[in-house]
Design a protein around this motif. Structure first.
Motif, PDB file in Angstrom:
ATOM      1  N   VAL A 139      47.638 -53.137 -57.934  1.00  0.00           N
ATOM      2  CA  VAL A 139      48.311 -51.890 -57.571  1.00  0.00           C
ATOM      3  C   VAL A 139      47.323 -51.017 -56.803  1.00  0.00           C
ATOM      4  O   VAL A 139      46.151 -50.920 -57.176  1.00  0.00           O
ATOM      5  N   ALA A 140      47.802 -50.384 -55.733  1.00  0.00           N
ATOM      6  CA  ALA A 140      46.968 -49.454 -54.971  1.00  0.00           C
ATOM      7  C   ALA A 140      47.788 -48.207 -54.645  1.00  0.00           C
ATOM      8  O   ALA A 140      49.024 -48.274 -54.523  1.00  0.00           O
ATOM      9  N   LEU A 141      47.099 -47.096 -54.499  1.00  0.00           N
ATOM     10  CA  LEU A 141      47.741 -45.821 -54.184  1.00  0.00           C
ATOM     11  C   LEU A 141      46.913 -45.088 -53.140  1.00  0.00           C
ATOM     12  O   LEU A 141      45.687 -45.032 -53.243  1.00  0.00           O
ATOM     13  N   ARG A 142      47.585 -44.543 -52.143  1.00  0.00           N
ATOM     14  CA  ARG A 142      46.925 -43.683 -51.166  1.00  0.00           C
ATOM     15  C   ARG A 142      47.784 -42.436 -50.944  1.00  0.00           C
ATOM     16  O   ARG A 142      49.014 -42.527 -50.901  1.00  0.00           O
ATOM     17  N   VAL A 184      48.252 -53.211 -47.473  1.00  0.00           N
ATOM     18  CA  VAL A 184      47.893 -54.329 -48.354  1.00  0.00           C
ATOM     19  C   VAL A 184      46.386 -54.388 -48.558  1.00  0.00           C
ATOM     20  O   VAL A 184      45.899 -54.791 -49.625  1.00  0.00           O
ATOM     21  N   HIS A 185      45.616 -53.950 -47.559  1.00  0.00           N
ATOM     22  CA  HIS A 185      44.156 -53.998 -47.651  1.00  0.00           C
ATOM     23  C   HIS A 185      43.605 -52.898 -48.556  1.00  0.00           C
ATOM     24  O   HIS A 185      42.402 -52.872 -48.820  1.00  0.00           O
ATOM     25  N   ALA A 227      44.321 -62.463 -52.046  1.00  0.00           N
ATOM     26  CA  ALA A 227      44.980 -63.215 -53.118  1.00  0.00           C
ATOM     27  C   ALA A 227      46.461 -62.888 -53.225  1.00  0.00           C
ATOM     28  O   ALA A 227      47.171 -63.483 -54.031  1.00  0.00           O
ATOM     29  N   VAL A 228      46.927 -61.961 -52.402  1.00  0.00           N
ATOM     30  CA  VAL A 228      48.312 -61.486 -52.493  1.00  0.00           C
ATOM     31  C   VAL A 228      49.237 -62.327 -51.618  1.00  0.00           C
ATOM     32  O   VAL A 228      48.959 -62.558 -50.433  1.00  0.00           O
ATOM     33  N   GLN A 229      50.330 -62.786 -52.206  1.00  0.00           N
ATOM     34  CA  GLN A 229      51.341 -63.556 -51.485  1.00  0.00           C
ATOM     35  C   GLN A 229      52.613 -62.736 -51.215  1.00  0.00           C
ATOM     36  O   GLN A 229      53.300 -62.973 -50.230  1.00  0.00           O
ATOM     37  N   SER A 230      52.942 -61.821 -52.098  1.00  0.00           N
ATOM     38  CA  SER A 230      54.124 -60.972 -51.892  1.00  0.00           C
ATOM     39  C   SER A 230      53.774 -59.542 -52.270  1.00  0.00           C
ATOM     40  O   SER A 230      52.934 -59.296 -53.138  1.00  0.00           O
ATOM     41  N   VAL A 231      54.425 -58.591 -51.593  1.00  0.00           N
ATOM     42  CA  VAL A 231      54.099 -57.179 -51.801  1.00  0.00           C
ATOM     43  C   VAL A 231      55.367 -56.341 -51.880  1.00  0.00           C
ATOM     44  O   VAL A 231      56.437 -56.729 -51.387  1.00  0.00           O
ATOM     45  N   MET A 273      51.677 -43.629 -50.456  1.00  0.00           N
ATOM     46  CA  MET A 273      52.303 -44.943 -50.601  1.00  0.00           C
ATOM     47  C   MET A 273      51.716 -45.673 -51.794  1.00  0.00           C
ATOM     48  O   MET A 273      50.503 -45.650 -52.018  1.00  0.00           O
ATOM     49  N   LEU A 274      52.610 -46.302 -52.550  1.00  0.00           N
ATOM     50  CA  LEU A 274      52.224 -47.203 -53.634  1.00  0.00           C
ATOM     51  C   LEU A 274      52.336 -48.631 -53.119  1.00  0.00           C
ATOM     52  O   LEU A 274      53.341 -48.994 -52.497  1.00  0.00           O
ATOM     53  N   VAL A 275      51.337 -49.437 -53.396  1.00  0.00           N
ATOM     54  CA  VAL A 275      51.341 -50.838 -52.967  1.00  0.00           C
ATOM     55  C   VAL A 275      51.245 -51.719 -54.207  1.00  0.00           C
ATOM     56  O   VAL A 275      50.314 -51.581 -55.001  1.00  0.00           O
TER      57      VAL A 275
END
Length: 237
Positions: free
Chosen positions: A117-120, A162-163, A170-174, A193-195
């Protein structure tokens, strides 16, 4: 050609007669066992009654599978709804806004079992700028986020967001969830944005429903909007 047409008309007439005269089989009950049909489960011949019973069993199996699917989906939806409820509680309990981004992402990852999980955020109040959650966002990424009016689900196509994930390779789907300060269908008030990323290519499939992801986006937006600058009209008041 005429013989084929005549045969079709005759069969149609016979079918109509049998439908309109159900007592025919009461008067000729022997036909129910005398007429031989091919079984749907092999080359053997079965009676009309047996074939009808086979067809009925097949229909029952189809209905049973549908009911099981409905029950499974209902159970899954109830579980997700409960997790969203628990996640909302975790967000509401946060008093220090400096801790909110971390609590939001960590609890989301833990409760929903999301590998990454990532947040910006951008356009936040000055007290919250300069953190890891506000760094490394280009104008293109902001424009991309603003262009999404609903969550994006699909394969990892190398989008900049995604970066932001710890291990993007290692990510295949987002799933990409834009955060809005206001109406979700507006493209002028995106502020983050939440990823969500997974090594499973089917975890965030393009054909999946996005109702729960939209709910997560709304709740995250409402919670994180407290980090936005206070409007001048409110500040003066």
């Amino acid at each position: 050609m005429n013989s084929i047409t005549d045969n079709a008309m005759t069969e149609e007439a016979i079918a109509d007669y049998l439908q309109q005269t159900p007592e025919f089989f009461e008067r000729h009950a022997e036909m129910l066992t005398g007429v031989q049909l091919l079984s749907g489960h092999g080359p053997r011949a079965v009676s009309l009654q047996e074939r009808q019973a086979e067809m009925l069993r097949e229909k029952i199996k189809v209905l049973e599978h549908r009911i099981m699917d409905m029950m499974r989906h209902g159970s899954e939806n109830a579980s997700i709804a409960q997790k969203i409820h628990q996640w909302t509680h975790a967000l509401v309990k946060v008093q220090d806004l400096r801790e909110l981004p971390h609590v939001l992402t960590a609890s989301l990852q833990h409760m929903f079992d999301i590998p990454q999980v990532a947040l910006r955020l951008w356009n936040v109040a000055g007290a919250h700028s300069g953190t890891v959650y506000t760094m490394g966002v280009s104008e293109d990424a902001r424009a991309f986020a603003a262009s999404l009016t609903m969550p994006f689900c699909g394969p990892n196509m190398g989008f900049e967001p995604v970066h932001w994930l710890p291990q993007p390779d290692a990510v295949q789907s987002v799933a990409l969830l834009t955060l809005h300060d206001g109406a979700m269908d507006s493209t002028s008030n995106a502020f983050g944005m939440l990823v969500l990323g997974s090594p499973d290519p089917l975890r965030f499939d393009a054909t999946m429903g996005t109702e729960f992801l939209a709910r997560i986006s709304e709740l995250a937006s409402a919670s994180l909007s407290r980090m936005r600058p206070v409007p001048l009209t409110l500040a003066r008041g």
